[in-house]
Structure formats: C-alpha cells, structure tokens
Write a protein that holds these residues in place. Structure first.
Motif, mmCIF file in Angstrom:
data_model
loop_
_atom_site.group_PDB
_atom_site.id
_atom_site.type_symbol
_atom_site.label_atom_id
_atom_site.label_comp_id
_atom_site.label_asym_id
_atom_site.label_seq_id
_atom_site.Cartn_x
_atom_site.Cartn_y
_atom_site.Cartn_z
ATOM 1 N N SER A 20 54.193 33.774 30.312
ATOM 2 C CA SER A 20 53.127 32.645 30.510
ATOM 3 C C SER A 20 51.793 33.222 31.136
ATOM 4 C CB SER A 20 53.793 31.552 31.249
ATOM 5 O OG SER A 20 54.128 32.138 32.533
ATOM 6 N N MET A 21 51.614 34.432 30.445
ATOM 7 C CA MET A 21 50.142 34.851 30.840
ATOM 8 C C MET A 21 49.031 33.688 30.759
ATOM 9 S SD MET A 21 50.064 38.128 31.491
ATOM 10 C CE MET A 21 51.091 39.854 31.375
ATOM 11 N N PRO A 22 47.965 33.804 31.562
ATOM 12 C CA PRO A 22 46.818 32.932 31.438
ATOM 13 C C PRO A 22 46.281 33.024 30.149
ATOM 14 C CG PRO A 22 46.839 33.886 33.565
ATOM 15 C CD PRO A 22 48.010 34.619 32.671
ATOM 16 N N THR A 23 46.163 33.990 29.120
ATOM 17 C CA THR A 23 45.624 34.116 28.264
ATOM 18 C C THR A 23 46.675 35.017 27.149
ATOM 19 O OG1 THR A 23 44.265 36.105 28.810
ATOM 20 C CG2 THR A 23 43.230 34.278 28.936
ATOM 21 N N GLU A 24 46.468 34.919 26.022
ATOM 22 C CA GLU A 24 47.335 35.787 25.283
ATOM 23 C C GLU A 24 46.956 37.336 25.281
ATOM 24 O OE1 GLU A 24 47.292 34.101 21.274
ATOM 25 O OE2 GLU A 24 48.023 32.429 21.725
ATOM 26 N N ASP A 32 40.339 41.813 33.747
ATOM 27 C CA ASP A 32 41.294 40.905 33.305
ATOM 28 C C ASP A 32 41.857 40.014 34.129
ATOM 29 O OD1 ASP A 32 40.757 42.232 30.547
ATOM 30 O OD2 ASP A 32 42.565 43.310 30.760
ATOM 31 N N CYS A 33 42.420 40.887 35.172
ATOM 32 C CA CYS A 33 42.896 39.936 36.381
ATOM 33 C C CYS A 33 41.954 38.845 37.193
ATOM 34 C CB CYS A 33 43.505 40.907 37.430
ATOM 35 S SG CYS A 33 45.034 41.765 36.855
ATOM 36 N N ILE A 34 40.830 39.352 37.281
ATOM 37 C CA ILE A 34 39.741 38.599 37.913
ATOM 38 C C ILE A 34 39.302 37.433 37.043
ATOM 39 C CG2 ILE A 34 37.409 38.583 38.874
ATOM 40 C CD1 ILE A 34 39.327 40.037 40.501
ATOM 41 N N ASN A 35 39.066 37.663 35.753
ATOM 42 C CA ASN A 35 38.933 36.682 34.745
ATOM 43 C C ASN A 35 40.038 35.548 34.924
ATOM 44 O OD1 ASN A 35 36.437 37.784 34.018
ATOM 45 N ND2 ASN A 35 37.554 39.065 32.461
ATOM 46 N N ALA A 36 41.236 35.881 34.836
ATOM 47 C CA ALA A 36 42.426 34.879 34.801
ATOM 48 C C ALA A 36 42.227 34.108 36.212
ATOM 49 C CB ALA A 36 43.656 35.716 34.740
ATOM 50 N N TYR A 56 46.732 23.548 42.060
ATOM 51 C CA TYR A 56 45.866 24.513 41.096
ATOM 52 C C TYR A 56 45.099 25.602 41.828
ATOM 53 C CZ TYR A 56 43.842 25.883 36.550
ATOM 54 O OH TYR A 56 43.631 26.631 35.633
ATOM 55 N N PHE A 57 45.325 26.715 41.814
ATOM 56 C CA PHE A 57 44.556 27.455 42.647
ATOM 57 C C PHE A 57 43.406 28.564 41.519
ATOM 58 C CE2 PHE A 57 47.929 27.026 45.394
ATOM 59 C CZ PHE A 57 47.795 27.312 46.546
ATOM 60 N N LEU A 58 42.156 28.698 42.056
ATOM 61 C CA LEU A 58 41.157 29.392 41.363
ATOM 62 C C LEU A 58 40.350 30.147 42.288
ATOM 63 C CD1 LEU A 58 38.571 26.909 40.024
ATOM 64 C CD2 LEU A 58 40.515 26.317 41.634
ATOM 65 N N LEU A 59 39.847 31.282 41.839
ATOM 66 C CA LEU A 59 38.825 32.002 42.334
ATOM 67 C C LEU A 59 37.341 31.557 42.249
ATOM 68 C CD1 LEU A 59 38.437 34.667 44.038
ATOM 69 C CD2 LEU A 59 38.237 35.849 41.742
ATOM 70 N N ASP A 60 36.487 31.439 43.258
ATOM 71 C CA ASP A 60 35.333 31.018 42.906
ATOM 72 C C ASP A 60 34.577 31.938 42.066
ATOM 73 O OD1 ASP A 60 35.165 28.588 44.194
ATOM 74 O OD2 ASP A 60 34.262 29.407 46.033
ATOM 75 N N ALA A 61 33.475 31.575 41.220
ATOM 76 C CA ALA A 61 32.715 32.330 40.320
ATOM 77 C C ALA A 61 32.231 33.345 41.136
ATOM 78 C CB ALA A 61 32.180 31.494 39.566
ATOM 79 N N ASP A 62 31.820 33.263 42.155
ATOM 80 C CA ASP A 62 30.995 34.115 42.986
ATOM 81 C C ASP A 62 32.132 35.123 43.782
ATOM 82 O OD1 ASP A 62 32.120 32.685 45.081
ATOM 83 O OD2 ASP A 62 30.208 32.358 45.940
ATOM 84 N N ILE A 135 49.259 39.078 38.478
ATOM 85 C CA ILE A 135 47.830 39.150 38.179
ATOM 86 C C ILE A 135 47.243 38.735 39.397
ATOM 87 C CG2 ILE A 135 45.975 37.626 37.205
ATOM 88 C CD1 ILE A 135 47.947 37.641 34.746
ATOM 89 N N TRP A 136 47.575 37.787 40.173
ATOM 90 C CA TRP A 136 46.918 37.257 41.476
ATOM 91 C C TRP A 136 47.149 38.410 42.631
ATOM 92 C CZ3 TRP A 136 43.866 32.886 42.778
ATOM 93 C CH2 TRP A 136 43.893 32.151 41.447
ATOM 94 N N VAL A 137 48.233 39.086 42.941
ATOM 95 C CA VAL A 137 48.307 40.307 43.553
ATOM 96 C C VAL A 137 47.113 41.215 43.534
ATOM 97 C CG1 VAL A 137 49.895 42.045 44.503
ATOM 98 C CG2 VAL A 137 50.496 39.620 44.333
ATOM 99 N N THR A 138 47.328 41.767 42.367
ATOM 100 C CA THR A 138 46.357 42.787 41.821
ATOM 101 C C THR A 138 44.760 42.331 42.012
ATOM 102 O OG1 THR A 138 47.673 43.516 40.046
ATOM 103 C CG2 THR A 138 45.660 44.294 39.826
#
Length: 901
Positions: A20-24, A32-36, A56-62, A135-138
């Motif tokens: 279940s990668m965020p993208t294929e 790739d990790c930051i974008n995910a 639902y967790f996400l990283l701010d665009a900045d 992905i999140w740890v990296t």
C-alpha cells in the motif's frame, strides 16, 4: 515420495497482504518520501490506556510542520513543528507503546514514534504497512537533518551520482550517438545490471511508459531509460536502510559504512580501509569509487553478495576440534546408498555412491549377495531392486572416498555371501583400496575410539567379526538382514509387526573378519549390559522404531551410551517408498550415524544437508559438550531450558523476497505467484516451533513481507532454522524454495538467504532478505511486562543445580562450587537486566546492541547551540558518561542506566 514436511496436516491461515505505497511509483529517494508525506497517509495515533485514534497525517507544503485531522484541538494545536522534533524512533519503543494494553496487536515494523519538545514528549503512530512507516521515518529524519534547507537539498539531490552513472552507461551503449537505443538493447542493458529481472517484465515496463506518453515506436531515449532503471532496479527496503546510516545523503561514505558494518552486521575491527575496499569492489560508478561513496546500487550489490549471505563463511571450512573420539561426532550417513529410487522396486546404480560421497557422506551401505560368475553383487535382498557388481562399487568408492572430505569413510557391510564369494570380496577390497583400509587392532588399554584427525584418509569397515577364540579359517556369526525384515513385514498387509525377527546364523571367513577393526557390529541387548560389557570398538545398529522407543523412554541413558559407543539408526522397513525419518529425533539423543535415503528429497534431507554444512561439509559435526562430558546429564525430552546452557532469543525479520520462480509443474495460475514464508525451528522438543508471514498477492518478483518473529532457543548447538517459501492457494505442489541452516552458522544483521530447490540446487537469483538478531533470554519477553518477566527477585531466579552421583568424594568437591555458581548467575542476571533498562531508555528494542544504543543516544548529548550536555570519557578501561551542567531529566536517567551497565 516425501515432497515437503511443511505441508503435512498444517493448518494454513489465509491472510493476504497488498502493498500500500501511497503511489504506485517505487520509493527511490528522499524526494519521493517527502512528496508522499505532503500527499498524506492515514495513521493510527496511539495513546495511553489502549486508546487508538484513526487520523490523517500530512506534511505542510512548506515542510515546516506535521499536521493531523480530524482533531478536537484547534487546527494550530493539531500539529508539531518540525524544528521541535528531537528524534524519530522505529518500533514500539516508548513508554506509551510499552504500557499499552494492545501492545501485542501492534506490528513492530509498522510502529514509529516522533519525539519532540523540551520534555521529550512522544507522538506514537502505527502505519497500515511497514512501507508507509518507512516513508514517514525516512522523510522526517531528512527534515530534521536539513531543516529550512530541505528544499535546496532535495533539488540538488536530483543531479545524483547514480543518475550520472546511468547516463554515462547509456551514452556508451548508444554507439551511434543518436540519443536513443533500440528496445532490445535497452532490455539487455538493464538485464546486465540486474540479472534477476525477467526480460518480459523489463519490456513491459518500457511499453507501459510509451503507452502513457502516447509515443509510437520502440526506441528508448536516455530519460526513458533512466526512469525505467530507477523503477526496476531500486529496492525500497534497501534504500530505507541506506538513509538510516547515510545521515540522509543518497550514498554511504566510508565512515557511514563503518558504522553500518559494526552496529548492524556485527563486524569487528572495521577500519576506513576495509570500508574503502568494499566500496571499490561493489560500487559500479567511477565517481563513487574515486570519492569513496557507496550508492544504492553499490550497497545493493554488497548486500546480495556472498559476504552478506546468512551463512557464516567461517563454517565453510573445517572449524571444529577434530581430535575428539569418533563417538563425539555426528556423522553424515547414507542408507541403501546404491538405490536411486525406492527400496522395493527401484534400480540400483553406482551413481548413488558418487552422489552421496560428493555431498560429504562419510558412511555408506553395501548390501552384498552372491552373484553370477563368482562376482558378488549389491542390491536389497528379498526385493525387486536391480543389481550392481561389488567390484565396480569398490572402484567408485576408491575414486570418490575423499572427494569432499579427508576424514574417515565408513563402509557398512551387510554381508550375505557364501564363503567362496566372501574371499572374492576380500581380494577386491585389498587390491583396490589397499592401505586406505584401516585394519589396525584396537588398543585394549584405551577407553575411546581414535579421532577423525587420526583416521584421516582411512576407510573403516563396519561388519561382523569372528570371536577371538575362533581358531579356524571361518566361523558362525549372527546375521543382520534388513531386507529379510522388510520382506517379512511388508508381506503382512503393511502393518508394522512387534515380533522380533528370528536370529539367523551364517558363516564368516577369517580374512574378511580381520579387515574389521574398530567398527565391529554387535547386537544391542539393553543399556545396563552395554555399560558393563560393551567394548568401545563395538557398535550397534538400531531400527528406527526401536531407537524412537529408547529416545522417548530412556533418553538420558541413550545420551550416556552414545558418549562412548557409536550408534547407527536405519529407517523402518515399512518405508518402502524410501521416505526419510527425522534425523533430529536421534541427534537429540546423541546418535552419531543416522542413515538417510539420499535419493529422496524433502524436509528431512534438507535438515541433514543443512546440518552438515556447519563444519566445512566434511561429514563430521562435533556434538554439544553436554552430550560428550562424562559428568554431565542431559535428557533430550526436556520441555524447558537445559541446565548449564544459556537460552538464546532468535529475532528474525522477513523483509522481502526476490525473483521467486513459479512452482514446478504449475500451470493453473500462469506466471502468478502468491508467496508466503514459513520460519521453522528444528531441535530438541522444547525448541521446535514455526511462524508464517502473510501471503503477498500476485508478486513473486519483489514481494515485501516486513514481518518479525521471535523464538527461544534452549539448546542452540542442536538447533536449526529453516526458511520455506510456498505458493498460496495452489493445487498440488506449493513448494517454491527453502534454505536450512544450523543456528550456530547464522550471521546477524541484514542478510540474504539463497533459496534452494526441492532437490537442493541453488535457485538462480532467488533470495529472501532478512534481519537476524540474537540476544540472551533477559533481553526479550513482552516489553510491557518486563517489570515482571525480567527484573525478578533473587528467590525466583533459576540457579544451576548439581546432580548427586552418590560418590562421596566427587559430590563433596562439587558441593563447594554451588555458591560461586549462584554468585555468577546473580552477576549475569543483574547485568542483563541493566542492559534491558538502558535499551528502553535509549528508545530501542531488546534486539539492539550497545553500539546501536550509543548511536541512538548520541544525538541527544548536545544542546541546540552545539555545546555538550554529556561527554564520553574514553580514557578509562570502560567509557563513562559525564554530565556537563544541568541536563534534562530523561538524559539523567540514561546516564544512570549506563552506569548500572
């Protein structure tokens, strides 16, 4: 035929795992990790008192803060500033995780914690898969390292050493300098860089890329080539590992690699020169070799090389003491060596001997009968098996006896010949084998057999021998006829009969008798008679059924018997299909010669082959000390820890698989493989266990499992680990591959397991990628219960006790050793408990070693202005931690725990 023991009556729990990668797209860079993370993921937020919230967790665009929604808090409070994050921990290694009532329901590989703020608060999270957690740890670690410069670093990292190298390789392939190459050449090029990839898969990936761009034709540009290369030749699990040690660079420098080799791979005395040698050997790019940088491709090459295989290379050569008595070794042994199929109708062939001897077998069987033209022949009597000439077998034995090993070879002679043809046998053996035959009379003043070292290059004859009182040229001896026993019992409707086969007599010529030296075949009566009367050069053979009874009813006596005498166990006559018994059933009692049907593949032969790998495949393995020492007592049927032996905890993480072939004979599912993995422990009954991963749906090329298992090993010297890969929901033959390894041969750290076919051949490019750690028992248990399971009072500790021999002088001497043993036990347990506490405070699991603890805590030893909070004093014999001024309470606890260690 015995196909695989793992399939017999096994309850299979059907579980399926979808990546279940965020993208294929495969993760192959920090970008790739930051974008995910910016796209976001659903994670479980764990709180105390077993509360779990889906957010639902996400990283701010900045990239300045981590947010989650929905939340009862104000949106400005439902976030953590990245600059306040102190560290990111993997696994369930915070107080909240440890005290949580649902601890056991949370996967270690999916859990991680964000430690933030001056009070070292923790945000404890669980991802749906280990992929997402990685992905999140990296990404978070990358953000912590580069802060506001993250964007600049991400942009600069696009022009990477790896891309430059692939571009250069493409240019060299583009001989016409057209900026493009043919599809065929592109496929061959990628296959040359990663030979495990299927041609069809590479072609499909290029065609999919063209289809997505609506591009006609089949020619491949440099950009397309680089994109497909990144997609097919990047293993995300290795990329995540690389960035753990690279300080979030896209490569490992010599110091990073040193740290990985020492902390994870357990390599001692690592220098920068050793790191540089590895880089020069495995890094494909010239730039990396010149600068001393190991890229993801070089790191992958290194991890998949023989240096990082799970089998310790020290055991590929003879590494055990070979000067012990012969009875102190397990001996690789063959039953009915001349057969290449079943033992009732199967053909006999000299290739059976060649195969066994090439595999390191040190005990072969010759069932000899009168043949035509006064030439003895070999076959299974009273059956329909074909015949081979005795002389040709002796020729082959002479040629291959020491092909795989210089240590002594035993010929188990089952003699059914007339006196006339016995003399022919003697002539052939003397003429062909000559002085290789060991005929020296046993020394009656000795108590034990000679050693394998002393008998190097010698052939021993195990057979009947005339009584010393016999003065004539021949005499009567009892007959041991396995074939007659089989014929009799098979004739009774396949039911195993309990009646004893009548003892027959036959005549033995003196010349043949005199060729038998230290392996005189005698009949077993009972243990007490043997202890009193049996000579050390006499040996008994046991039918599997009888040996099993002794193993269960007289386990201690059987072990003691085998300290001085050789015991040979042969399969039950009911095994007319030449199936194999489990050799572990008899090794655990110290039986040295467990005769196996080498022609029959499956679990039991996997165990036999794997077991004898551990001493240079020389055919001899030294038994555990507890089975050799005169004063020790051991019962194989113990259900708990073995007195005097420290139990070990084996931690195995099945990370991924590569290039699994389709099961042989399959066709119903086409090329589809749905793999899952069993990890099996074989040994004494207290150690036998197995665990399985989930099934990964429709992926045999690079399935990701990311599942961890733990096993307690009570007698490590007799334990084996078997990895089995099977294809789920397949009708018939589900077996894909296996690898069996003695526990003592395991290399810890990140390792590749080379899979083998049902018949023992290596499967090209097929591997499991695993992590192995071995700790003592106090380093394990369920962490949230460690206060009860580990920090025991002295009264509840298990102390070694003495077995009373009722010999006063000996008992008095050993009585004085009780208190020092108790003191030593207390010292060891106190130290182990202190280490557990230190690991917990460092935020690591029980699997971690002290070097990993120091690495983990090192980032906390400096203030924000880079002044030290704690200094490591390396001038003393043991490094000490010295606090510099006022330090946070959590750091004080770490320093105190370190001092306790």
């Amino acid at each position: 035929m015995e196909i695989d023991g793992t399939k017999q009556k096994r309850e299979r729990k059907k579980t399926v795992s979808f990546s279940s990668m965020p993208t294929e797209k495969k993760i192959s860079s920090a970008s790739d990790c930051i974008n995910a993370m910016v796209e976001g993921s659903e994670l479980k937020k764990v709180r105390s008192n077993s509360r779990v919230y889906h957010r639902y967790f996400l990283l701010d665009a900045d990239m300045q803060s981590l947010r989650w929604e929905p939340s009862k808090k104000d949106s400005e409070k439902a976030k953590i500033d990245i600059k306040s994050v102190k560290e990111v921990r993997t696994g369930k290694n915070t107080d909240i995780f440890r005290s949580n009532g649902i601890y056991d329901q949370i996967s270690e590989d999916c859990a991680f914690s964000v430690i933030y703020g001056d009070n070292y608060e923790s945000l404890d999270l669980v991802a749906n898969t280990a992929d997402v957690a990685n992905i999140w740890v990296t990404g978070l670690r990358y953000l912590i390292s580069y802060g506001k410069h993250t964007l600049d670093m991400l942009e600069s990292s696009q022009d990477k050493m790896r891309t430059s190298w692939v571009s250069q390789m493409f240019t060299e392939t583009d001989v016409d300098n057209m900026g493009r190459i043919s599809l065929c050449r592109a496929v061959q090029f990628i296959k040359s860089l990663n030979s495990g990839l299927k041609t069809s898969k590479i072609e499909l990936k290029f065609k999919e890329l063209h289809r997505s761009k609506d591009k006609p034709g089949t020619e491949i540009t440099k950009e397309e080539f680089i994109e497909v290369f990144h997609e097919l030749c990047t293993r995300p699990e290795i990329y995540f590992l690389l960035v753990q040690f690279s300080s979030n660079k896209e490569f490992l420098d010599t110091k990073d690699l040193m740290m990985f080799l020492e902390a994870e791979q357990g390599m001692a005395h690592v220098t920068e020169e050793i790191s540089l040698e590895i880089i020069c050997k495995y890094e494909p790019s010239r730039e990396g070799q010149e600068k001393g940088w190991l890229s993801i491709d070089g790191f992958t090459n290194y991890l998949i090389s023989a240096e990082c295989h799970i089998f310790d290379p020290e055991h590929k050569k003879v590494c055990q003491d070979m000067k012990q008595p012969l009875s102190h070794y397990f001996i690789n042994s063959s039953h009915n060596t001349y057969l290449i199929e079943d033992q009732f109708r199967g053909p006999s062939d000299i290739t059976g001997y060649i195969r066994a001897l090439k595999m390191g077998c040190r005990s072969v069987e010759l069932d000899v009968w009168d043949g035509p033209d006064n030439e003895p022949v070999i076959y299974t009597g009273h059956t329909m098996t074909s015949q081979i000439v005795f002389r040709s077998v002796i020729d082959i034995i002479n040629k291959y006896a020491f092909f795989a090993s210089d240590y002594p070879l035993m010929l188990c002679l089952e003699n059914h010949c007339s006196l006339k043809q016995q003399k022919v046998m003697v002539q052939h053996m003397k003429k062909i084998l000559g002085d290789k035959l060991y005929t020296q009379s046993p020394n009656t003043e000795e108590s034990y057999l000679p050693s394998p070292e002393y008998l190097k290059g010698k052939i021993l004859l195990k057979a009947k021998k005339l009584s010393p009182n016999c003065s004539g040229l021949e005499g009567d001896v009892t007959d041991e006829d396995e074939g007659a026993e089989m014929s009799q019992r098979v004739g009774k409707e396949g039911v195993e009969q309990q009646n004893v086969v009548p003892v027959k007599k036959f005549q033995l010529c003196k010349e043949l008798s005199e060729m038998v030296s230290i392996c005189k075949s005698v009949q077993f009566k009972d243990f007490q008679v043997s202890f009193q009367l049996q000579k050390y050069w006499e040996m008994c053979s046991f039918n599997e059924v009888l040996a099993n009874r002794y193993a269960n009813e007289n386990a201690g006596d059987f072990v003691n018997y085998n300290k001085r005498f050789l015991a040979r166990v042969f399969p039950s006559p009911m095994r007319i299909d030449s199936s194999n018994m489990n050799p572990q059933d008899f090794w655990k009692c110290g039986c040295q010669i467990v005769a196996m049907n080498f022609q029959t593949p499956g679990l039991m032969m996997d165990l036999n082959i794997g077991w004898f790998r551990q001493n240079g495949n020389c055919g001899y393995v030294l038994r555990p000390a507890i089975m050799r020492e005169e004063v020790s007592f051991f019962s194989a049927n113990t259900k708990d820890s073995v007195p005097g032996v420290s139990p070990q905890l084996l931690h195995v993480k099945i990370i991924s698989g590569q290039n699994f072939p389709k099961p042989k004979g399959s066709g119903a599912k086409g090329d589809v493989v749905d793999p899952y993995v069993y990890v099996e422990i074989h040994g004494i009954p207290a150690d036998c266990a197995e665990q399985r991963t989930k099934t990964v749906h429709q992926n045999g090329d690079n399935p990701i499992f990311d599942e961890s298992f733990e096993f307690q090993i009570n007698l490590p010297e007799l334990a084996m680990v078997r990895f089995v890969v099977l294809d789920d929901d397949y009708i018939g033959d589900e077996f894909i591959g296996q690898y069996t390894i003695p526990f003592e041969c395991l290399q810890t750290g990140y390792r590749h397991v080379p899979l083998q076919s049902l018949t023992g051949e290596a499967l090209a490019h097929a591997f499991l990628f695993v992590h192995v750690a071995i700790t003592n028992r106090r380093g394990g248990g369920k962490p949230h219960k460690r206060g009860l399971s580990v920090r025991k009072s002295k009264k509840s500790r298990e102390y070694a006790c003495m077995r009373t021999l009722w010999i006063k002088t000996i008992d008095e001497v050993f009585k004085n050793a009780l208190q020092p043993i108790r003191d030593g036990t207390d010292l060891r347990e106190n130290m182990q408990n202190a280490v557990v506490s230190f690991k917990e405070l460092c935020g690591l699991s029980p699997v971690a070693n002290l070097m990993q603890c120091i690495l983990a805590v090192s980032t906390r030893l400096v203030r924000s202005d880079n002044t030290p909070l704690v200094l490591m004093n390396l001038s003393d014999q043991y490094p000490t931690m010295e606090m510099q001024g006022i330090v946070p309470e959590v750091l004080k606890k770490i320093v105190t725990a370190y001092e306790m260690v």
